[in-house]
Write a protein that holds these residues in place. Structure first.
Motif, PDB file in Angstrom:
ATOM      1  N   ALA A 265       0.831  -1.199   0.000  1.00  0.00           N
ATOM      2  CA  ALA A 265       0.000   0.000   0.000  1.00  0.00           C
ATOM      3  C   ALA A 265       0.870   1.255   0.000  1.00  0.00           C
ATOM      4  CB  ALA A 265      -0.929  -0.001   1.220  1.00  0.00           C
ATOM      5  N   ARG A 266       1.963   1.232   0.745  1.00  0.00           N
ATOM      6  CA  ARG A 266       2.879   2.385   0.781  1.00  0.00           C
ATOM      7  C   ARG A 266       3.495   2.629  -0.595  1.00  0.00           C
ATOM      8  NH1 ARG A 266       6.177   5.337   4.313  1.00  0.00           N
ATOM      9  NH2 ARG A 266       5.248   4.322   6.128  1.00  0.00           N
ATOM     10  N   ILE A 267       3.922   1.549  -1.275  1.00  0.00           N
ATOM     11  CA  ILE A 267       4.523   1.685  -2.611  1.00  0.00           C
ATOM     12  C   ILE A 267       3.542   2.356  -3.577  1.00  0.00           C
ATOM     13  CG2 ILE A 267       5.216   0.377  -4.656  1.00  0.00           C
ATOM     14  CD1 ILE A 267       6.587  -1.625  -2.818  1.00  0.00           C
ATOM     15  N   ILE A 268       2.305   1.853  -3.598  1.00  0.00           N
ATOM     16  CA  ILE A 268       1.315   2.361  -4.553  1.00  0.00           C
ATOM     17  C   ILE A 268       0.900   3.792  -4.193  1.00  0.00           C
ATOM     18  CG2 ILE A 268      -0.984   2.001  -5.521  1.00  0.00           C
ATOM     19  CD1 ILE A 268       1.209  -0.036  -6.385  1.00  0.00           C
ATOM     20  N   LEU A 269       0.774   4.069  -2.904  1.00  0.00           N
ATOM     21  CA  LEU A 269       0.405   5.419  -2.475  1.00  0.00           C
ATOM     22  C   LEU A 269       1.486   6.420  -2.870  1.00  0.00           C
ATOM     23  CD1 LEU A 269      -1.399   7.400  -0.955  1.00  0.00           C
ATOM     24  CD2 LEU A 269      -0.277   6.682   1.173  1.00  0.00           C
ATOM     25  N   GLU A 270       2.742   6.080  -2.641  1.00  0.00           N
ATOM     26  CA  GLU A 270       3.842   6.976  -3.024  1.00  0.00           C
ATOM     27  C   GLU A 270       3.840   7.226  -4.536  1.00  0.00           C
ATOM     28  OE1 GLU A 270       7.528   5.430  -1.629  1.00  0.00           O
ATOM     29  OE2 GLU A 270       7.164   5.961   0.468  1.00  0.00           O
ATOM     30  N   ARG A 271       3.653   6.150  -5.298  1.00  0.00           N
ATOM     31  CA  ARG A 271       3.648   6.279  -6.768  1.00  0.00           C
ATOM     32  C   ARG A 271       2.468   7.130  -7.238  1.00  0.00           C
ATOM     33  NH1 ARG A 271       3.295   7.272 -11.128  1.00  0.00           N
ATOM     34  NH2 ARG A 271       3.870   6.153 -13.041  1.00  0.00           N
ATOM     35  N   PHE A 272       1.327   6.945  -6.611  1.00  0.00           N
ATOM     36  CA  PHE A 272       0.135   7.733  -6.957  1.00  0.00           C
ATOM     37  C   PHE A 272       0.367   9.220  -6.683  1.00  0.00           C
ATOM     38  CE2 PHE A 272      -3.682   9.912  -5.448  1.00  0.00           C
ATOM     39  CZ  PHE A 272      -4.562   9.708  -6.493  1.00  0.00           C
ATOM     40  N   LEU A 273       0.929   9.534  -5.532  1.00  0.00           N
ATOM     41  CA  LEU A 273       1.162  10.929  -5.165  1.00  0.00           C
ATOM     42  C   LEU A 273       2.224  11.577  -6.050  1.00  0.00           C
ATOM     43  CD1 LEU A 273       0.995  10.688  -1.268  1.00  0.00           C
ATOM     44  CD2 LEU A 273      -0.750  11.588  -2.829  1.00  0.00           C
ATOM     45  N   GLN A 274       3.230  10.796  -6.444  1.00  0.00           N
ATOM     46  CA  GLN A 274       4.248  11.326  -7.354  1.00  0.00           C
ATOM     47  C   GLN A 274       3.621  11.756  -8.680  1.00  0.00           C
ATOM     48  OE1 GLN A 274       7.089   8.164  -7.683  1.00  0.00           O
ATOM     49  NE2 GLN A 274       7.935   8.486  -5.634  1.00  0.00           N
ATOM     50  N   GLU A 275       2.603  11.028  -9.079  1.00  0.00           N
ATOM     51  CA  GLU A 275       1.940  11.316 -10.358  1.00  0.00           C
ATOM     52  C   GLU A 275       0.976  12.497 -10.241  1.00  0.00           C
ATOM     53  OE1 GLU A 275      -1.237   8.723 -12.665  1.00  0.00           O
ATOM     54  OE2 GLU A 275       0.784   7.986 -13.055  1.00  0.00           O
ATOM     55  N   HIS A 276       0.376  12.660  -9.053  1.00  0.00           N
ATOM     56  CA  HIS A 276      -0.697  13.646  -8.921  1.00  0.00           C
ATOM     57  C   HIS A 276      -0.312  14.893  -8.129  1.00  0.00           C
ATOM     58  CE1 HIS A 276      -2.937   9.996 -10.032  1.00  0.00           C
ATOM     59  NE2 HIS A 276      -3.844  10.825 -10.508  1.00  0.00           N
ATOM     60  N   GLU A 277       0.852  14.907  -7.495  1.00  0.00           N
ATOM     61  CA  GLU A 277       1.272  16.086  -6.741  1.00  0.00           C
ATOM     62  C   GLU A 277       2.443  16.765  -7.449  1.00  0.00           C
ATOM     63  OE1 GLU A 277      -0.289  17.054  -3.976  1.00  0.00           O
ATOM     64  OE2 GLU A 277      -1.638  15.323  -3.914  1.00  0.00           O
ATOM     65  N   GLU A 278       2.593  18.062  -7.208  1.00  0.00           N
ATOM     66  CA  GLU A 278       3.663  18.813  -7.859  1.00  0.00           C
ATOM     67  C   GLU A 278       5.034  18.491  -7.258  1.00  0.00           C
ATOM     68  OE1 GLU A 278       2.779  22.933  -7.752  1.00  0.00           O
ATOM     69  OE2 GLU A 278       0.986  22.783  -9.018  1.00  0.00           O
ATOM     70  N   THR A 279       5.063  18.223  -5.950  1.00  0.00           N
ATOM     71  CA  THR A 279       6.330  17.902  -5.287  1.00  0.00           C
ATOM     72  C   THR A 279       6.266  16.484  -4.722  1.00  0.00           C
ATOM     73  OG1 THR A 279       5.509  18.854  -3.202  1.00  0.00           O
ATOM     74  CG2 THR A 279       6.770  20.294  -4.663  1.00  0.00           C
TER      75      THR A 279
END
Length: 283
Positions: A100-114
């Motif tokens: 869950a941590r891996i996917i959450l980090e990857r999702f945020l990298q795609e959808h957040e500016e930083t």
């Protein structure tokens, strides 16, 4: 529960490639009915954590992360309510909370500016309702509640159990009318690395002098015990003298080999305490 090395190895062997689920734990209890649920859970958790440490790197290559993320997107695209992340974690033999941590980090990298900070990730894992995507929030929640070895829920439970056993030990010391200083009192005096309790008047247990007692709400296996010896117990011995370690969920019998050097292991509070200078068992 004190086990021989052979008994421990038999249990550990049954845990090879077993997913960290409550169903696996139930099967383990059926296989070893004479062992307590708490002891088996502690062994189960420790063995699984060793496995995760050995295989951690392969799940964190850029190729693996992208593969998991695309599989997640494909899975929730077909059925967002299905336990896509949980099933993916079990399929690739990785802890659900860590997946869950891996996917959450990857999702945020795609959808957040930083890039997301570690504290932000930890906060979202503790409270998935704050994740800005309802489907992912539900997937993360499913992983957290179904992981009995990793994740924020497990961390809270372990902390509570550890605190509970420290309180139990404190009550037993008070019941025996033994004077002590606890960890907070010792830190207030300027000590940085301290056992849970320092006895103000040493006692004897099974003929061994005890100056301090450390509570461990876990099973003492070779890996954890040797780490504790290196990081904690020998430091306590150097500063405060010989002491007692209570592994409330048991330990491997052969590890209790440092008694003559000043570290005694027990699986419960000792019943034969002799207060030095009094010559009689503590009431």
């Amino acid at each position: 529960m004190i086990l021989t090395k052979a008994q421990y190895d038999e249990i550990a062997q049954c845990l090879v490639s077993v997913p960290p689920t409550r169903q696996s734990l139930r099967k383990l209890k059926q296989r070893f009915p004479s062992q307590s649920q708490a002891t088996l859970l502690s062994i189960f958790s420790q063995e699984y954590q060793k496995h995760i440490k050995r295989t951690h790197a392969k799940h964190h290559t850029s190729e693996a992360i992208e593969s998991y993320y695309q599989r997640y997107l494909h899975g929730v695209g077909k059925n967002g309510a299905a336990p896509v992340l949980l099933e993916l974690a079990n399929e690739v033999d990785y802890a659900p909370s860590l997946m869950a941590r891996i996917i959450l980090e990857r999702f945020l990298q795609e959808h957040e500016e930083t890039p997301p900070s570690k504290s932000v990730i930890n906060s979202l894992l503790r409270d998935p309702s704050q994740i800005p995507d309802g489907v992912l929030a539900n997937q993360v929640y499913q992983c957290t509640v179904n992981d009995c070895c990793y994740g924020p829920l497990v961390d809270c439970i372990k902390h509570a159990i550890g605190h509970e056993h420290e309180i139990l030990l404190r009550d037993l010391l008070l019941e025996k009318n033994l004077s002590f200083l606890d960890e907070d009192q010792l830190r207030a005096k300027g000590y940085d690395k301290t056992p849970d309790f320092i006895l103000q008047v040493p006692v004897a247990v099974e003929g061994h002098i005890i100056h301090w007692i450390e509570s461990k709400a876990s099973f003492g296996d070779e890996c954890s015990h040797h780490a504790y010896l290196h990081d904690q117990f020998w430091s306590y011995w150097n500063r405060f003298g010989p002491g007692l370690v209570i592994y409330w969920y048991g330990f491997i019998q052969e590890l209790d080999c440092n008694r003559e050097r000043g570290i005694l292991l027990k699986a419960c509070f000792p019943t034969d305490i002799v207060t030095l200078g009094h010559g009689a068992a503590a009431p």
